[in-house]
Design an enzyme around this catalytic site. Structure first.
Site, PDB file in Angstrom:
ATOM      1  N   THR A 134      -4.202  -0.830  -7.248  1.00 46.47           N
ATOM      2  CA  THR A 134      -5.007   0.312  -7.692  1.00 46.47           C
ATOM      3  C   THR A 134      -4.215   1.609  -7.746  1.00 46.47           C
ATOM      4  OG1 THR A 134      -7.095   1.472  -7.233  1.00 46.47           O
ATOM      5  CG2 THR A 134      -5.752   0.944  -5.343  1.00 46.47           C
ATOM      6  N   ASP A 137      -7.973   8.319   0.573  1.00 44.20           N
ATOM      7  CA  ASP A 137      -8.487   7.249   1.445  1.00 44.20           C
ATOM      8  C   ASP A 137      -8.235   7.540   2.928  1.00 44.20           C
ATOM      9  OD1 ASP A 137      -9.632   5.762  -0.528  1.00 44.20           O
ATOM     10  OD2 ASP A 137      -8.043   4.270  -0.674  1.00 44.20           O
ATOM     11  N   ASN A 186      -6.324   4.124  -7.062  1.00 41.42           N
ATOM     12  CA  ASN A 186      -7.532   4.658  -6.445  1.00 41.42           C
ATOM     13  C   ASN A 186      -8.552   4.979  -7.524  1.00 41.42           C
ATOM     14  OD1 ASN A 186      -9.295   5.244  -4.431  1.00 41.42           O
ATOM     15  ND2 ASN A 186      -8.595   7.331  -4.105  1.00 41.42           N
ATOM     16  N   THR A 194      -9.968   0.143  -9.584  1.00 38.81           N
ATOM     17  CA  THR A 194      -9.080  -0.844  -8.983  1.00 38.81           C
ATOM     18  C   THR A 194      -9.185  -2.131  -9.797  1.00 38.81           C
ATOM     19  OG1 THR A 194      -9.490   0.166  -6.874  1.00 38.81           O
ATOM     20  CG2 THR A 194      -8.727  -2.111  -6.813  1.00 38.81           C
ATOM     21  N   GLY A 225     -13.946  -1.927  -6.413  1.00 40.60           N
ATOM     22  CA  GLY A 225     -15.276  -1.445  -6.033  1.00 40.60           C
ATOM     23  C   GLY A 225     -15.288  -0.470  -4.877  1.00 40.60           C
ATOM     24  N   GLY A 226     -14.134   0.105  -4.526  1.00 41.14           N
ATOM     25  CA  GLY A 226     -14.111   1.097  -3.447  1.00 41.14           C
ATOM     26  C   GLY A 226     -14.679   0.492  -2.177  1.00 41.14           C
ATOM     27  N   SER A 264      -7.599   1.063   3.615  1.00 37.81           N
ATOM     28  CA  SER A 264      -8.094   0.538   2.340  1.00 37.81           C
ATOM     29  C   SER A 264      -9.266  -0.400   2.579  1.00 37.81           C
ATOM     30  CB  SER A 264      -6.960  -0.221   1.658  1.00 37.81           C
ATOM     31  OG  SER A 264      -7.426  -0.916   0.523  1.00 37.81           O
ATOM     32  N   ARG A 268       0.844  -1.192   0.000  1.00 36.83           N
ATOM     33  CA  ARG A 268       0.000   0.000   0.000  1.00 36.83           C
ATOM     34  C   ARG A 268       0.883   1.247   0.000  1.00 36.83           C
ATOM     35  NH1 ARG A 268      -5.190   1.817  -0.923  1.00 36.83           N
ATOM     36  NH2 ARG A 268      -6.051   2.994   0.812  1.00 36.83           N
TER      37      ARG A 268
HETATM   38  O1  DON Z   1      -7.972   1.109  -1.177  1.00 30.81           O
HETATM   39  C1  DON Z   1      -9.168   1.316  -1.359  1.00 30.81           C
HETATM   40  O2  DON Z   1     -10.029   0.842  -0.675  1.00 30.81           O
HETATM   41  C2  DON Z   1      -9.569   2.179  -2.546  1.00 30.81           C
HETATM   42  N1  DON Z   1      -8.507   3.062  -2.898  1.00 30.81           N
HETATM   43  C3  DON Z   1      -9.978   1.286  -3.667  1.00 30.81           C
HETATM   44  C4  DON Z   1     -10.503   2.057  -4.837  1.00 30.81           C
HETATM   45  C5  DON Z   1     -11.335   1.228  -5.720  1.00 30.81           C
HETATM   46  O3  DON Z   1     -11.591   0.089  -5.480  1.00 30.81           O
HETATM   47  C6  DON Z   1     -11.892   1.877  -6.913  1.00 30.81           C
HETATM   48  N2  DON Z   1     -12.676   0.966  -7.659  1.00 30.81           N
HETATM   49  N3  DON Z   1     -13.217   0.360  -8.300  1.00 30.81           N
END
Ligand code: DON
Length: 611
Positions: free
Chosen positions: A415, A439, A417, A397, A490-491, A468, A119
């Protein structure tokens, strides 16, 4: 006498077996077949099957590169490193050199699993209030689309660490495919063309990105060829000089200079001090299966296990419940609400703050959570300032899962982000910069881009990693045999996408393809809404309304790339690449290679390379 014995012997030898004397009988191998589970029948949608290795990713080029590495005799980690570098070229919105992520590696021979945390870290000059304007409000543009949005990238160190621990082919050989596609070009797919158009306003502002991602004053269209010459040079340097080139050498110098010129914070010192780290995977049990997932600085593992344990208290596998019933969806929503409320309160980088991981994953807490759920009505989430939410996630991501013919498994999420990160590209390198600093919690009570809130635990501090949701996960059965590996983008919906698919397989007995394509649901405490994909019964959604839930239909959530052991009685694996991503692809190793099991190799040549 001897002649007589010989005669009897040869008659015995030549005599047909008993089943053959009975005209209607079948030979044993056919009789036994009746008990073997049939893989490719009886379901509306089927996973891909392989006896040997498989590579599942969101990008066809990358899956095929991984497949080639496996066929050259490489192991799952070799393939993963090659896939990760390739995706930086072929799927630049998420694949990256300038971002970070998490990898779990299962070593089949030693039966051990390691978690690699690569990370991004906050630069040394970062500080808690760095994104606040003169009125004390969060400057979203500064947090998300400026040079200051970037954390110190971890991907190259992460891949190097994985390679040092497990790799068996030449480091250069793992970068060759990426170099090839960067210099000879990739065919632009419709989804790549669309993603470039969606992010055009940001990419246009970066002179280096403009040069790469636009055809002079036009958009790229599907079928065009995209060349990335600067990126090819960067990859050649990495192939020759190893990760140090990125963190101490020529590439580091370029990053630091570009940062200085554009108001960014990352310095040579930040880069030189960056380390990817090994962490202990978190372990929890769900209905007899052992689940291993990512510890902080990802919140993924803690909350996945926390949610599974609370859900285990309900008879979800029973017919009356099942997938998509209002009872199942209600308890899922309530358990998700609790987990995301806890995320906002307790989670942060454990190198800096304490997190009650054990308590959150404990039986006691699971039972308490379950007991607190009323089957009749939804519990309203407390009102929290700033719980706003981006309704549609765009594909940013990316996750890939690889198994090799020795049974070693890699499950990796990484990712920038957002799609294309902040949109800024470091001059002369082809490297896009992440905007992972968003984040962190820029201000207590103010949500980040995924609507996630938090507190001081996830405040910005120098060298701290932003929290994350990435959730690369491995599952083992009661005999401790590999069962499945998965993960998703998927954030904030990453954790619940993984949860939905695991429940579909374990509780609802779906095959992997059904489990991944089935509609998903999500709740994240704030906003207080059950978010659903298209495809649930409208009657069920009405019942949820009656219980007091606000139900909202949203764009597809997550993109799960998974491998599972074939059903009992079958050798090999099944895999499925989530159809929510247009270019997703399963590549299958067709020839076994026996000469190269996952083993620590002689490192002498490598230390020369990295000198
Ligand atoms: O680390 C995380 O949780 C976010 N930066 C992830 C971002 C993400 O999954 C965007 N997506 N589709």
């Amino acid at each position: 006498m001897r002649a007589l014995l010989g005669l009897i012997f040869s008659v015995l030898l030549l005599a047909p077996p008993s089943w053959a004397q009975n005209v209607g009988a079948l030979p044993p191998f056919i009789q036994q077949q009746a008990n073997v589970p049939i893989l490719h029948e009886g379901a509306r949608i089927q996973p891909v099957y392989s006896q040997h290795g498989m590579v599942v990713s969101a990008d066809k080029y990358a899956s095929q590169v991984g497949q080639n590495i496996l066929m050259q005799g490489g192991n799952a980690v070799d393939a993963a490193v090659a896939v990760a570098f390739t995706m930086a070229v072929t799927m630049p919105r998420a694949g990256n050199l300038g971002g970070g992520g998490f990898m779990l590696v299962y070593d089949a021979k030693n039966k051990t699993t390691r978690a690699i945390d690569y990370r991004e870290k906050a630069p040394l000059a970062a500080s808690a209030n760095m994104y606040l304007d003169e009125n004390g409000e969060v400057d979203e543009n500064l947090a998300r689309f400026s040079y200051k949005s970037a954390g110190v990238p971890g991907t190259v160190k992460g891949m190097e660490l994985a390679f040092r621990l497990y790799g068996s082919l030449d480091w250069q050989a793992l970068l060759d495919p990426a170099i090839h596609y960067a210099s000879n070009g990739v065919r632009v797919s419709q989804s790549l063309a669309e993603s470039l158009q969606k992010k055009a306003a940001h990419l246009w502002k970066s002179p280096a990105a403009r040069k790469v991602f636009f055809k002079q004053d036009h958009f790229y269209s599907a079928g065009d060829t995209l060349y990335q010459k600067d990126l090819a040079k960067t990859l050649v340097t990495l192939a020759k000089e190893g990760a140090d080139a990125f963190y101490k050498g020529d590439i580091a110098t370029r990053i630091a200079l570009d940062m200085k010129k554009n108001g960014g914070l990352i310095t040579m010192q930040d880069l030189a001090e960056y380390q990817a780290v090994l962490r202990e995977p978190l372990v929890g049990y769900y209905r007899g299966y052992k689940v291993l997932s990512m510890p902080p600085p990802s919140s993924g593992g803690v909350h996945l296990i926390q949610m599974l344990k609370a859900l285990e208290q309900f008879p979800i596998q029973q017919q009356r419940w099942g997938h998509g019933s209002s009872d199942t969806m209600h308890v899922m929503a309530e358990v998700m609400r609790q987990a995301y409320a806890d995320r906002s309160k307790y989670l942060g980088d454990t190198d800096f703050v304490s997190v009650p991981i054990k308590a959150l994953m404990s039986d006691l807490y699971a039972i308490r959570t379950a007991k607190g759920i009323s089957m009749a009505s939804a519990t309203p989430s407390e009102l929290v300032e700033g719980g706003k939410f981006l309704p549609d996630e765009s594909p940013q991501t990316t996750h890939f899962t690889i198994v090799d013919k020795w049974g070693n498994v890699v499950t990796n999420t990484y990712t920038l982000n957002f799609s294309y990160g902040s949109g800024h590209m470091v001059a002369g390198t082809g490297i896009l910069l992440n905007n992972e600093m968003d984040d962190f919690v820029s201000k207590v009570g103010v949500a980040n881009a995924y609507g996630l809130i938090g507190n001081e635990k996830n405040a910005i501090e120098p060298e701290k990693r932003p929290l994350s949701s990435m959730t690369p996960t491995l599952v083992f059965d009661a005999d401790d045999q590999f069962y499945m590996a998965l993960g998703s983008p998927g954030g904030s919906r990453i954790i619940t996408s993984v949860l939905n698919v695991l429940m579909n397989v374990i509780d609802h007995n779906m095959n992997l393809a059904e489990a991944i394509t089935a509609p998903r649901m999500h709740h994240q405490y704030m906003p207080d809404k059950v978010q659903v994909e298209k495809g649930f019964s409208l009657d069920t959604l009405k019942l949820l309304n009656h219980k007091g839930h606000t139900v909202e239909e949203v764009a597809p959530m997550g993109a799960v790339m998974a491998v599972k052991r074939a059903p009992k009685g079958q050798k090999g694996y099944v895999a499925f690449a989530d159809t929510r991503r247009a270019d997703a692809f399963v590549a299958v190793q067709t020839q076994p290679q026996d000469n190269n099991p996952l083993a620590r190799k002689d490192m002498d040549w490598l230390s020369d390379l990295f000198e």
